[in-house]
Design an enzyme around this catalytic site. Sequence first.
Site, PDB file in Angstrom:
ATOM      1  N   CYS A   2       8.359 -16.416 -38.301  1.00 40.71           N
ATOM      2  CA  CYS A   2       7.305 -16.265 -37.315  1.00 40.71           C
ATOM      3  C   CYS A   2       7.713 -15.227 -36.270  1.00 40.71           C
ATOM      4  O   CYS A   2       8.891 -15.027 -36.006  1.00 40.71           O
ATOM      5  CB  CYS A   2       6.970 -17.557 -36.591  1.00 40.71           C
ATOM      6  SG  CYS A   2       6.649 -18.930 -37.686  1.00 40.71           S
ATOM      7  N   ARG A  27       7.214 -10.699 -39.949  1.00 40.43           N
ATOM      8  CA  ARG A  27       7.927 -11.969 -39.871  1.00 40.43           C
ATOM      9  C   ARG A  27       7.124 -13.129 -40.443  1.00 40.43           C
ATOM     10  O   ARG A  27       7.632 -14.253 -40.540  1.00 40.43           O
ATOM     11  CB  ARG A  27       8.298 -12.271 -38.420  1.00 40.43           C
ATOM     12  CG  ARG A  27       9.134 -11.190 -37.775  1.00 40.43           C
ATOM     13  CD  ARG A  27       9.413 -11.512 -36.344  1.00 40.43           C
ATOM     14  NE  ARG A  27      10.349 -12.609 -36.223  1.00 40.43           N
ATOM     15  CZ  ARG A  27      11.662 -12.489 -36.170  1.00 40.43           C
ATOM     16  NH1 ARG A  27      12.196 -11.303 -36.216  1.00 40.43           N
ATOM     17  NH2 ARG A  27      12.431 -13.530 -36.066  1.00 40.43           N
ATOM     18  N   TRP A  74       4.727 -17.951 -40.297  1.00 39.73           N
ATOM     19  CA  TRP A  74       5.157 -18.159 -41.678  1.00 39.73           C
ATOM     20  C   TRP A  74       5.425 -19.651 -41.756  1.00 39.73           C
ATOM     21  O   TRP A  74       6.375 -20.155 -41.148  1.00 39.73           O
ATOM     22  CB  TRP A  74       6.423 -17.353 -41.969  1.00 39.73           C
ATOM     23  CG  TRP A  74       6.829 -17.397 -43.413  1.00 39.73           C
ATOM     24  CD1 TRP A  74       6.352 -16.619 -44.431  1.00 39.73           C
ATOM     25  CD2 TRP A  74       7.816 -18.248 -44.002  1.00 39.73           C
ATOM     26  NE1 TRP A  74       6.968 -16.939 -45.603  1.00 39.73           N
ATOM     27  CE2 TRP A  74       7.872 -17.936 -45.374  1.00 39.73           C
ATOM     28  CE3 TRP A  74       8.657 -19.257 -43.517  1.00 39.73           C
ATOM     29  CZ2 TRP A  74       8.727 -18.586 -46.267  1.00 39.73           C
ATOM     30  CZ3 TRP A  74       9.514 -19.903 -44.398  1.00 39.73           C
ATOM     31  CH2 TRP A  74       9.535 -19.550 -45.754  1.00 39.73           C
ATOM     32  N   ASN A  98       9.363 -19.921 -33.025  1.00 44.94           N
ATOM     33  CA  ASN A  98       9.921 -19.376 -34.266  1.00 44.94           C
ATOM     34  C   ASN A  98      11.162 -20.206 -34.561  1.00 44.94           C
ATOM     35  O   ASN A  98      12.043 -20.310 -33.714  1.00 44.94           O
ATOM     36  CB  ASN A  98      10.280 -17.899 -34.034  1.00 44.94           C
ATOM     37  CG  ASN A  98      11.228 -17.359 -35.081  1.00 44.94           C
ATOM     38  OD1 ASN A  98      11.173 -17.775 -36.236  1.00 44.94           O
ATOM     39  ND2 ASN A  98      12.087 -16.446 -34.689  1.00 44.94           N
ATOM     40  N   GLY A  99      11.216 -20.817 -35.756  1.00 44.06           N
ATOM     41  CA  GLY A  99      12.382 -21.624 -36.108  1.00 44.06           C
ATOM     42  C   GLY A  99      11.968 -23.011 -36.562  1.00 44.06           C
ATOM     43  O   GLY A  99      10.814 -23.238 -36.936  1.00 44.06           O
ATOM     44  N   GLU A 478      17.670  -6.455 -59.189  1.00 50.65           N
ATOM     45  CA  GLU A 478      16.859  -5.921 -58.097  1.00 50.65           C
ATOM     46  C   GLU A 478      15.479  -5.473 -58.611  1.00 50.65           C
ATOM     47  O   GLU A 478      14.459  -5.712 -57.966  1.00 50.65           O
ATOM     48  CB  GLU A 478      17.617  -4.763 -57.417  1.00 50.65           C
ATOM     49  CG  GLU A 478      16.853  -3.968 -56.377  1.00 50.65           C
ATOM     50  CD  GLU A 478      16.411  -4.748 -55.153  1.00 50.65           C
ATOM     51  OE1 GLU A 478      16.689  -5.957 -55.061  1.00 50.65           O
ATOM     52  OE2 GLU A 478      15.745  -4.160 -54.292  1.00 50.65           O
ATOM     53  N   LYS A 482      12.038  -7.064 -57.200  1.00 47.69           N
ATOM     54  CA  LYS A 482      10.999  -6.230 -56.598  1.00 47.69           C
ATOM     55  C   LYS A 482       9.667  -6.438 -57.318  1.00 47.69           C
ATOM     56  O   LYS A 482       8.625  -6.566 -56.687  1.00 47.69           O
ATOM     57  CB  LYS A 482      11.375  -4.742 -56.715  1.00 47.69           C
ATOM     58  CG  LYS A 482      12.385  -4.247 -55.731  1.00 47.69           C
ATOM     59  CD  LYS A 482      11.756  -3.947 -54.391  1.00 47.69           C
ATOM     60  CE  LYS A 482      12.771  -3.981 -53.277  1.00 47.69           C
ATOM     61  NZ  LYS A 482      13.357  -5.289 -52.991  1.00 47.69           N
ATOM     62  N   GLU A 485       8.178  -9.953 -56.498  1.00 52.75           N
ATOM     63  CA  GLU A 485       7.672 -10.167 -55.144  1.00 52.75           C
ATOM     64  C   GLU A 485       6.452  -9.305 -54.835  1.00 52.75           C
ATOM     65  O   GLU A 485       5.607  -9.697 -54.044  1.00 52.75           O
ATOM     66  CB  GLU A 485       8.768 -10.016 -54.086  1.00 52.75           C
ATOM     67  CG  GLU A 485       9.396  -8.662 -53.978  1.00 52.75           C
ATOM     68  CD  GLU A 485      10.534  -8.624 -52.941  1.00 52.75           C
ATOM     69  OE1 GLU A 485      10.597  -9.491 -52.076  1.00 52.75           O
ATOM     70  OE2 GLU A 485      11.351  -7.687 -53.021  1.00 52.75           O
ATOM     71  N   HIS A 501      22.162 -14.267 -75.983  1.00 50.22           N
ATOM     72  CA  HIS A 501      22.506 -15.679 -75.777  1.00 50.22           C
ATOM     73  C   HIS A 501      21.316 -16.498 -75.285  1.00 50.22           C
ATOM     74  O   HIS A 501      21.496 -17.511 -74.616  1.00 50.22           O
ATOM     75  CB  HIS A 501      23.679 -15.791 -74.801  1.00 50.22           C
ATOM     76  CG  HIS A 501      24.915 -15.141 -75.323  1.00 50.22           C
ATOM     77  ND1 HIS A 501      25.608 -15.630 -76.413  1.00 50.22           N
ATOM     78  CD2 HIS A 501      25.561 -14.003 -74.961  1.00 50.22           C
ATOM     79  CE1 HIS A 501      26.632 -14.831 -76.678  1.00 50.22           C
ATOM     80  NE2 HIS A 501      26.616 -13.828 -75.804  1.00 50.22           N
ATOM     81  N   LYS A 601       9.736 -10.901 -43.892  1.00 47.73           N
ATOM     82  CA  LYS A 601      10.862  -9.975 -43.964  1.00 47.73           C
ATOM     83  C   LYS A 601      12.137 -10.557 -43.367  1.00 47.73           C
ATOM     84  O   LYS A 601      13.215 -10.412 -43.901  1.00 47.73           O
ATOM     85  CB  LYS A 601      10.514  -8.667 -43.254  1.00 47.73           C
ATOM     86  CG  LYS A 601      11.623  -7.649 -43.406  1.00 47.73           C
ATOM     87  CD  LYS A 601      11.108  -6.259 -43.296  1.00 47.73           C
ATOM     88  CE  LYS A 601      12.173  -5.262 -43.677  1.00 47.73           C
ATOM     89  NZ  LYS A 601      12.467  -5.271 -45.114  1.00 47.73           N
TER      90      LYS A 601
HETATM   91  C1  G6P Z   1      13.823 -11.499 -47.196  1.00 50.86           C
HETATM   92  C2  G6P Z   1      13.254 -10.122 -47.468  1.00 50.86           C
HETATM   93  C3  G6P Z   1      14.165  -9.357 -48.418  1.00 50.86           C
HETATM   94  C4  G6P Z   1      15.586  -9.307 -47.871  1.00 50.86           C
HETATM   95  C5  G6P Z   1      16.118 -10.716 -47.577  1.00 50.86           C
HETATM   96  C6  G6P Z   1      17.442 -10.675 -46.822  1.00 50.86           C
HETATM   97  O1  G6P Z   1      13.754 -12.284 -48.337  1.00 50.86           O
HETATM   98  O2  G6P Z   1      11.962 -10.229 -48.008  1.00 50.86           O
HETATM   99  O3  G6P Z   1      13.675  -8.038 -48.585  1.00 50.86           O
HETATM  100  O4  G6P Z   1      16.413  -8.687 -48.808  1.00 50.86           O
HETATM  101  O5  G6P Z   1      15.185 -11.419 -46.753  1.00 50.86           O
HETATM  102  O6  G6P Z   1      17.205 -10.132 -45.555  1.00 50.86           O
HETATM  103  P1  G6P Z   1      18.296  -9.438 -44.653  1.00 50.86           P
HETATM  104  O7  G6P Z   1      17.565  -9.050 -43.403  1.00 50.86           O
HETATM  105  O8  G6P Z   1      19.357 -10.468 -44.389  1.00 50.86           O
HETATM  106  O9  G6P Z   1      18.820  -8.286 -45.417  1.00 50.86           O
END
Ligand code: G6P
Length: 606
Positions: A2, A27, A74, A98-99, A478, A482, A485, A501, A601
């Site tokens: 948030c 956020r 969020w 937030n939290g 990765e 990507k 998501e 396997h 994020k």
């Molecule tokens: C969230 C974001 C990701 C990011 C991860 C870790 O899941 O959507 O893109 O890699 O957090 O975030 P940080 O700020 O610790 O790299």
Amino acid sequence: MCGIVGILGNRPATPVIMETLHRLEYRGYDSAGIATLDEGKMQSRRAVGKLSELETLLAEQPLSGTSGIGHTRWATHGAANVENAHPHRAGTVAVVHNGIIENFRELRDELTAEGVNFASDTDTEVVAQLCARYIAAGKTPVEAAAATLARLQGAFALGFLFEGEHDLMIAARRGSPLAIGHGTGEMFIGSDALALAPLTNRITYLEEGDWAVLTRTGAEIFDALGNPVERELRIVNVDQVMIDKGSYRHFMAKEIHEQPSVMAFALSHYLNPERTAVSLPVEIDFSGLDRLVLVACGTAFYACNVAKYWFEQIARIPVEIDVASEFRYREPPMSGREGAIFISQSGETADTLAALRYVRGKAAHVLAVVNVPESSISREADASLQIMAGPEISVASTKAFTCQLSVLATLAIAAARQRDAIDATGETRLVKALTGAPQLVAQAIKQEPAMEAASRDLAKARDILFLGRGPLFPLALEGALKLKELSYIHAEGYPSGELKHGPIALIDDSVPVIVFAPSDDLFDKTVSNMEEVMARGGKVLLITDEQGAEAASHGTWRTIVLPATDPFVAPMVYAVPAQLLAYHTALEKGTDVDQPRNLAKSVTVE
Ligand code: G6P
């Protein structure tokens, strides 16, 4: 998660709050709300969905006043509906949070027994109700907020506004970040300094446990014990250009295309071009270490995966990697001779921060690799290394990843030199390769049309597999992350050799298999695994260099040709197709690229 914002201003508060909330939408974005005070009278508006929904509501039912608080959510406790959207109001009190308030059930039961009726399912509402209860019992708003804070357990950043108190706002921070902005005759609070950038660059960061009483003329700050404390007022300059989309359709596209320049910028702080050597901005002694422990979440964790190969192969130092949410609770034994490195774009990820706190005092070195210098992870580590990617706005991390890799690569070279695993010639070779990486990334980006074309077909798939070997295996992870998501297509990343396997059972002509295979020492092995896929009717998208394409593109569904690279920097170059395939597949599917559903994020909750 948030985002929270507050203003005690001398202009209409609503537009300022809305503009600031837009910069905090990364956020969380499942609902939003705002409360303002007009001549002491409090009014609020809340709406489900993105900020545009709240904007529509405000256009129909405007809010006046020069003080206010705002929130973009969020969801953690309670569904994303209007009742659960912030601000939460009780009596004369409105709260944004937030939290997570961990003891909210206990407090809710206590208040319910006293006859309080709750209007939401959130943990946050107990904060407003408790504070209102204290005010009803005769405490002043400041005393009531202090008494409330003393009862709360968990992690939070809070903003309080009080009806009838035109010149008062209370802010509190425990576990979640919160910045105070100093204007001229105005004061602000915000989840980060970036959000406040257009309002002021004069920022005070609250420390753990701090709370502050704000009026239009300043802030009085108290520590967790209620003692008045001084906190530094810093000038934080955020480049406005970096938080603008420019001519790009999405922040993600802009951030992918920025990679060559931000990587070069980051590397210039870690390399000495005259000596073709690494020159770290802080002193780190790798020579006496037993092992390294690398911990992170999400994309940053995949950067740890790549770095493990580098540190082990180049510096000959054993590396343990873990996702922070596992590391923090498995109580790993520490010998005291480890170097622990925590990697985080935001520097605020709750699990990564908790993992860092676990190793503090137990490891020889605690290092942070972050993009936000003033972040909690940066401040709590023994030394902090900046990745200098500039603000990353799109929820899916891209340029932060390649900048994390750039910095980790320099650390691996430094460690290798200190441990005599390479000599000066070896260092020169690696530094030259690294210096050339931004240019290779730029060339890889030029292949975007081929990636876009492939994405048109990928968008039709239900499942997609990504394969890679050695340091390219983390790129397969990765790429799958990507794609999942952004486009909501199920994808998995596998080490090429592991396919036989189990996952090979999934192969048929409806499951595209994307193979990252630069022509390196492992190329032939990866190609054998690719042949096994094609022998079963699998549809292979081979991503390789010219030499690799000549040797192995026969029979593939598609081949995308990237520049030839030194194997050392191949993970940076192959990050580009991992990102652009996901980006264009998402565009094809019409999903929300910069703000995919259910995500945020900066993950400041466990
Ligand atoms: C969230 C974001 C990701 C990011 C991860 C870790 O899941 O959507 O893109 O890699 O957090 O975030 P940080 O700020 O610790 O790299």
